[in-house]
Design a protein around this motif. Structure first.
Motif, PDB file in Angstrom:
ATOM      1  N   LYS A 129     -10.690 -25.104  -8.356  1.00 48.05           N
ATOM      2  CA  LYS A 129     -10.714 -26.059  -7.243  1.00 48.05           C
ATOM      3  C   LYS A 129      -9.429 -26.874  -7.145  1.00 48.05           C
ATOM      4  O   LYS A 129      -9.130 -27.437  -6.082  1.00 48.05           O
ATOM      5  CB  LYS A 129     -11.930 -26.982  -7.381  1.00 48.05           C
ATOM      6  CG  LYS A 129     -13.246 -26.272  -7.087  1.00 48.05           C
ATOM      7  CD  LYS A 129     -14.408 -27.231  -7.025  1.00 48.05           C
ATOM      8  CE  LYS A 129     -15.676 -26.519  -6.609  1.00 48.05           C
ATOM      9  NZ  LYS A 129     -16.818 -27.447  -6.425  1.00 48.05           N
ATOM     10  N   ALA A 130      -8.659 -26.925  -8.227  1.00 46.35           N
ATOM     11  CA  ALA A 130      -7.352 -27.567  -8.141  1.00 46.35           C
ATOM     12  C   ALA A 130      -6.435 -26.787  -7.200  1.00 46.35           C
ATOM     13  O   ALA A 130      -5.548 -27.356  -6.555  1.00 46.35           O
ATOM     14  CB  ALA A 130      -6.722 -27.671  -9.530  1.00 46.35           C
ATOM     15  N   VAL A 131      -6.681 -25.487  -7.108  1.00 47.83           N
ATOM     16  CA  VAL A 131      -5.897 -24.635  -6.207  1.00 47.83           C
ATOM     17  C   VAL A 131      -6.426 -24.733  -4.781  1.00 47.83           C
ATOM     18  O   VAL A 131      -5.662 -24.870  -3.829  1.00 47.83           O
ATOM     19  CB  VAL A 131      -5.939 -23.173  -6.694  1.00 47.83           C
ATOM     20  CG1 VAL A 131      -5.244 -22.263  -5.683  1.00 47.83           C
ATOM     21  CG2 VAL A 131      -5.313 -23.041  -8.062  1.00 47.83           C
ATOM     22  N   ASP A 132      -7.743 -24.650  -4.636  1.00 44.64           N
ATOM     23  CA  ASP A 132      -8.371 -24.695  -3.311  1.00 44.64           C
ATOM     24  C   ASP A 132      -9.668 -25.491  -3.422  1.00 44.64           C
ATOM     25  O   ASP A 132     -10.688 -24.964  -3.852  1.00 44.64           O
ATOM     26  CB  ASP A 132      -8.646 -23.288  -2.797  1.00 44.64           C
ATOM     27  CG  ASP A 132      -9.243 -23.283  -1.392  1.00 44.64           C
ATOM     28  OD1 ASP A 132      -9.554 -24.368  -0.867  1.00 44.64           O
ATOM     29  OD2 ASP A 132      -9.405 -22.184  -0.828  1.00 44.64           O
ATOM     30  N   PRO A 133      -9.649 -26.763  -3.039  1.00 48.12           N
ATOM     31  CA  PRO A 133     -10.847 -27.609  -3.180  1.00 48.12           C
ATOM     32  C   PRO A 133     -11.994 -27.195  -2.265  1.00 48.12           C
ATOM     33  O   PRO A 133     -13.109 -27.685  -2.443  1.00 48.12           O
ATOM     34  CB  PRO A 133     -10.335 -29.005  -2.783  1.00 48.12           C
ATOM     35  CG  PRO A 133      -8.845 -28.930  -2.865  1.00 48.12           C
ATOM     36  CD  PRO A 133      -8.483 -27.525  -2.553  1.00 48.12           C
ATOM     37  N   THR A 134     -11.751 -26.299  -1.312  1.00 54.79           N
ATOM     38  CA  THR A 134     -12.808 -25.929  -0.360  1.00 54.79           C
ATOM     39  C   THR A 134     -13.711 -24.819  -0.877  1.00 54.79           C
ATOM     40  O   THR A 134     -14.743 -24.527  -0.260  1.00 54.79           O
ATOM     41  CB  THR A 134     -12.199 -25.472   0.973  1.00 54.79           C
ATOM     42  OG1 THR A 134     -11.530 -24.218   0.801  1.00 54.79           O
ATOM     43  CG2 THR A 134     -11.228 -26.508   1.515  1.00 54.79           C
ATOM     44  N   ILE A 135     -13.344 -24.171  -1.981  1.00 56.13           N
ATOM     45  CA  ILE A 135     -14.165 -23.059  -2.466  1.00 56.13           C
ATOM     46  C   ILE A 135     -15.461 -23.580  -3.079  1.00 56.13           C
ATOM     47  O   ILE A 135     -15.591 -24.759  -3.415  1.00 56.13           O
ATOM     48  CB  ILE A 135     -13.415 -22.197  -3.496  1.00 56.13           C
ATOM     49  CG1 ILE A 135     -13.151 -22.996  -4.792  1.00 56.13           C
ATOM     50  CG2 ILE A 135     -12.133 -21.646  -2.912  1.00 56.13           C
ATOM     51  CD1 ILE A 135     -12.638 -22.137  -5.937  1.00 56.13           C
ATOM     52  N   LYS A 136     -16.422 -22.673  -3.217  1.00 56.19           N
ATOM     53  CA  LYS A 136     -17.681 -22.979  -3.893  1.00 56.19           C
ATOM     54  C   LYS A 136     -17.768 -22.123  -5.149  1.00 56.19           C
ATOM     55  O   LYS A 136     -17.552 -20.911  -5.107  1.00 56.19           O
ATOM     56  CB  LYS A 136     -18.868 -22.726  -2.970  1.00 56.19           C
ATOM     57  CG  LYS A 136     -18.922 -23.701  -1.792  1.00 56.19           C
ATOM     58  CD  LYS A 136     -20.186 -23.529  -0.977  1.00 56.19           C
ATOM     59  CE  LYS A 136     -20.244 -24.521   0.176  1.00 56.19           C
ATOM     60  NZ  LYS A 136     -20.333 -25.934  -0.294  1.00 56.19           N
ATOM     61  N   VAL A 137     -18.091 -22.778  -6.260  1.00 58.74           N
ATOM     62  CA  VAL A 137     -18.132 -22.122  -7.566  1.00 58.74           C
ATOM     63  C   VAL A 137     -19.574 -22.076  -8.051  1.00 58.74           C
ATOM     64  O   VAL A 137     -20.311 -23.066  -7.929  1.00 58.74           O
ATOM     65  CB  VAL A 137     -17.246 -22.870  -8.583  1.00 58.74           C
ATOM     66  CG1 VAL A 137     -17.354 -22.242  -9.969  1.00 58.74           C
ATOM     67  CG2 VAL A 137     -15.785 -22.865  -8.111  1.00 58.74           C
ATOM     68  N   GLY A 138     -19.975 -20.931  -8.611  1.00 60.90           N
ATOM     69  CA  GLY A 138     -21.353 -20.755  -9.063  1.00 60.90           C
ATOM     70  C   GLY A 138     -21.448 -20.482 -10.546  1.00 60.90           C
ATOM     71  O   GLY A 138     -20.565 -19.859 -11.144  1.00 60.90           O
ATOM     72  N   ALA A 139     -22.551 -20.948 -11.151  1.00 56.71           N
ATOM     73  CA  ALA A 139     -22.835 -20.728 -12.572  1.00 56.71           C
ATOM     74  C   ALA A 139     -24.033 -19.803 -12.715  1.00 56.71           C
ATOM     75  O   ALA A 139     -24.957 -19.813 -11.897  1.00 56.71           O
ATOM     76  CB  ALA A 139     -23.114 -22.056 -13.280  1.00 56.71           C
ATOM     77  N   VAL A 140     -24.033 -19.018 -13.781  1.00 58.74           N
ATOM     78  CA  VAL A 140     -25.064 -18.015 -14.026  1.00 58.74           C
ATOM     79  C   VAL A 140     -26.301 -18.651 -14.659  1.00 58.74           C
ATOM     80  O   VAL A 140     -26.207 -19.332 -15.691  1.00 58.74           O
ATOM     81  CB  VAL A 140     -24.518 -16.905 -14.948  1.00 58.74           C
ATOM     82  CG1 VAL A 140     -25.631 -15.954 -15.364  1.00 58.74           C
ATOM     83  CG2 VAL A 140     -23.384 -16.156 -14.254  1.00 58.74           C
ATOM     84  N   LEU A 141     -27.452 -18.425 -14.046  1.00 61.05           N
ATOM     85  CA  LEU A 141     -28.749 -18.787 -14.628  1.00 61.05           C
ATOM     86  C   LEU A 141     -29.598 -17.529 -14.745  1.00 61.05           C
ATOM     87  O   LEU A 141     -29.206 -16.450 -14.303  1.00 61.05           O
ATOM     88  CB  LEU A 141     -29.464 -19.823 -13.765  1.00 61.05           C
ATOM     89  CG  LEU A 141     -28.796 -21.190 -13.572  1.00 61.05           C
ATOM     90  CD1 LEU A 141     -29.720 -22.121 -12.785  1.00 61.05           C
ATOM     91  CD2 LEU A 141     -28.421 -21.826 -14.909  1.00 61.05           C
ATOM     92  N   THR A 142     -30.776 -17.679 -15.325  1.00 61.87           N
ATOM     93  CA  THR A 142     -31.729 -16.581 -15.395  1.00 61.87           C
ATOM     94  C   THR A 142     -32.969 -16.959 -14.588  1.00 61.87           C
ATOM     95  O   THR A 142     -33.324 -18.134 -14.505  1.00 61.87           O
ATOM     96  CB  THR A 142     -32.096 -16.249 -16.853  1.00 61.87           C
ATOM     97  OG1 THR A 142     -32.917 -15.091 -16.890  1.00 61.87           O
ATOM     98  CG2 THR A 142     -32.812 -17.399 -17.514  1.00 61.87           C
TER      99      THR A 142
END
Length: 699
Positions: free
Chosen positions: A208-221
């Motif tokens: 997000k330091a590169v592109d604050p508009t992106i959405k980042v996801g974390a893996v769950l089960t």
């Protein structure tokens, strides 16, 4: 327990690791099971009810997704691009399952795996742009670094200007051996959920330091699926709670996979019914552990397949039902596994068709022994199931409630932007057609003959015809049918749906619901409806943009829609649904602590502490509650006499713990082992001798 699946992509002549579960072929036993189920049907007719007053949200642009993989030499060919575009694919996932944790985008390599020519990132983005989709990209967690992921964002969105919005951190990282089974690459010295969560924060910061508009996801089960509920030695909680508690505030969505592992077609075709409960439990976990802004976290179902009769009609029926069941629960993408995969073994589906155990939607054109698949890129039935989704609705169209009284027929409905109403019918019976009687609330269809799109059993195309009526249709065996109805000429309100409602000040008996105003005209008042299946109950009216709903039942789940009324009394479309559960009384004469202490996917252990907080002692007690999900059953218990009748559970005191002192003087500690096939949510209300107790939940 899920394990990594290895399938042979014969066009490459090398192994293709997909991260999917091993398939369980259908065979004659499955055919007998489904035929037996159909023979018990009371009649050859089914009633389908559609209530357009009950909104289930709008179809996201990313809703209809598919996996692609760098070991697939066909993934970016013009013929494949044409097929995916025709199917209406709105999201493509890359670089492919477990390859995401060993793929280096800069060199287009995956040490230990095969990468086919023409599958580099830019070639993939060419396919994405050609078919008008969006990508969801797996940043390499297993063998990569936050810096490598950030450089990928830089290249994609700054250098190339692709505007790639969705980024996952890793694939199935709980499958790194930490819980016993290991198929996912992970070079970190610690493979714990704590380490993963801490690193997710670093990945998110760097990207997000590169592109604050992106959405980042974390893996769950997924709840009810391994390793959900498993707590490793030295840990204080399972994967989901740990990851959400640490990284919930640093990400924008969570990722789950769903391979329900049923044996045979008959079981697989019932499994979409598990999804609402599992996704509801997942949302509860997100809200409980994901931090102050947990409600903003989206859910992405980035891998799904029945794993049963994958190249024949059962998997297509499962797929059509699963996509919309998940989207109706608020998932923003459902990504089928996968485009090509390759055959591994031969079996026979319940309808007599040959199944190749190939998890792709398109044929790889290869053989197992003397048995060969159709020509390269021939669509399998699952491809047509995805193609049928766009006959039901397009991005921005509103999903509405539909229900059926026949377990072998599923129904989904969409109010389209042009005013048409589309109803998808899925017949899971391989032997019998059904006469479908259609009923409507909140919508009056015209007398024109509907257009009906049909994907029949093992058909090689989707057909369309004007047939039947708005009241009656015929549904062939093992088919998917979408009926498109035009509205009558009656006046329709110009008001838009009110904004998504939110809930606050929830107690055991009341809640305040608020929303943003409807646009498109003047709203004279707002009406708040409770959803009851396909029946709506008007609970309150308001001339403002909020209302307090009283006389609610403690420990009960509610789903509300808000509709606006114009000056002529016409109703707007419904808002997105609002779901919440009332609490237990803040003050009661008893208190219960309900703690799920461990789980293993198909079962769990719960410890319960019972306390008399009232002024009078209790000599002999009965604790009662109801499992919220039909997928839960009582196995055994301790320190009480346990009985279960369906979802209703009772624990009765023994002679030695029957006395509970007044004012919390002592407590009784009891517990039970539960079985689950899917979700296992905790009961929302627990009563002691008929009194609803103040209840806390811990884990």
């Amino acid at each position: 327990m899920r394990v990594g699946r290895v399938g042979t992509l014969a066009t490459a002549g090398l192994l293709a690791v997909s991260g999917a579960v091993a398939a369980v072929p259908g065979g004659s036993a499955a055919a007998s099971a489904v035929t037996a189920a159909s023979s018990t049907a009371a009649a050859s007719s089914v009633n389908v009810s559609v209530n357009t007053l009950e909104g289930l949200g709008t179809i996201p642009a990313t809703g209809y997704g598919l996996n692609s993989a760098v070991w697939d030499s066909q993934m970016n060919t013009p013929s494949v691009q044409g097929l995916l575009g025709q199917a209406g694919i709105g999201m493509l996932r890359y670089p492919g399952g477990s390859y995401g944790d060993m793929y280096h985008w800069q060199t287009n390599t995956a040490p230990g795996g095969y990468v086919a020519p023409g599958t580099d990132f830019d070639s993939f983005m060419g396919t994405v742009k050609t078919i008008g989709a969006q990508p969801i990209l797996i940043a390499n967690y297993g063998t990569g670094t936050p810096e490598e992921a950030a450089a990928w964002v830089q290249y994609a969105n700054v250098t190339k200007g692709y505007g790639d919005k969705y980024w996952e951190v890793g694939n199935e990282n709980y499958g790194n051996g930490y819980y016993g089974s290991g198929w996912e690459a992970d070079d970190h010295s610690s493979k714990s959920p704590t380490t993963y969560a801490q690193n997710v924060i670093q990945y998110s910061k760097a990207m997000k330091a590169v592109d604050p508009t992106i959405k980042v996801g974390a893996v769950l089960t997924m709840p009810g699926n391994w390793p959900d509920g498993s707590v490793a030695t030295g840990d204080s909680a399972d994967w989901n709670r740990t990851v959400l508690s640490i990284a919930g505030s640093a990400v924008d969505f969570v990722i789950v996979h769903w391979y329900p592992n049923g044996t045979g077609a008959a079981t697989a075709l019932t499994e979409p019914d598990q999804l609402p409960g599992e996704l509801s439990q997942l949302r509860s976990e997100i809200n409980e552990y994901g931090g102050a802004n947990a409600s903003r976290l989206g859910v992405a179902l980035t891998e799904v397949n029945a794993g049963v009769d994958e190249d024949t009609q059962p998997d297509a029926l499962f797929g059509a039902d699963t996509y919309f069941t998940a989207l109706e629960q608020g998932v923003f993408t459902v990504d089928w596994w996968d485009t090509h995969n390759g055959p591994t073994q031969i079996s026979t589906a319940p309808d007599g068709a040959t199944d190749y155990d190939d998890w792709g939607v398109l044929s790889s054109g290869t053989c197992v022994g003397s048995v060969c698949e159709p020509a390269m890129n021939t669509p399998f039935p699952s491809y047509y199931a995805i193609s049928m989704l766009s006959k039901l609705g397009h991005p921005g169209d509103q999903m509405v409630r539909a229900g059926t009284d026949q377990q072998l027929v599923a129904a989904h409905a969409v109010k389209q932007a042009n005013g048409n109403l589309a109803v998808m019918l899925v017949n899971k019976d391989p032997a019998n057609a059904y006469t479908v009687n259609l009923h409507y609330s909140g919508y009056t269809p015209s007398t024109a003959t509907p257009t009906v799109y049909t994907y029949g059993d093992e058909a090689s195309s989707i057909t369309s015809a004007a047939q039947g009526s708005s009241a009656v249709q015929t549904l062939p065996p093992y088919s998917i049918e979408t009926v498109v109805l035009t509205p009558s000429g009656n006046h329709v309100s110009t008001l838009k749906a009110p904004g998504s409602p939110v809930v606050s000040q929830v107690t055991d008996t009341q809640a305040t619901v608020s929303w943003t105003p409807s646009s498109g005209g003047t709203a004279t008042r707002y009406e708040i409806y409770r959803q009851f299946g396909t029946t709506s109950e008007l609970l309150a009216e308001s001339t403002s943009t909020s209302a307090t709903i009283a006389n609610l039942v403690p420990g009960t789940g509610y789903t509300f829609n808000v509709l606006a009324t114009d000056q002529s009394g016409n109703l707007s479309p419904p808002s997105d649904p609002l779901t919440f559960t009332t609490g237990t009384p803040a003050a009661s004469t008893c208190a219960v602590d309900y703690q799920v202490t461990s789980g293993w996917g198909s079962g769990y252990v719960t410890a319960i502490t019972v306390t008399d907080t009232g002024p009078a002692p209790i000599n002999g007690w009965s604790l009662t509650f109801t499992f919220p999900s039909t997928s839960e059953t009582l196995s055994s218990g301790w320190n009480a006499t346990w009985t279960g009748t369906g979802q209703n559970i009772e624990a009765t005191s023994l002679s030695w713990n029957a006395n509970l002192a007044a004012n919390g003087g002592n407590s009784a500690s009891i517990g039970f082992v539960g079985n689950n096939t899917g979700a296992y949510p905790s009961p929302a209300a627990i009563s002691l001798n008929g009194t609803v107790c103040s209840t806390t939940y811990s884990s």
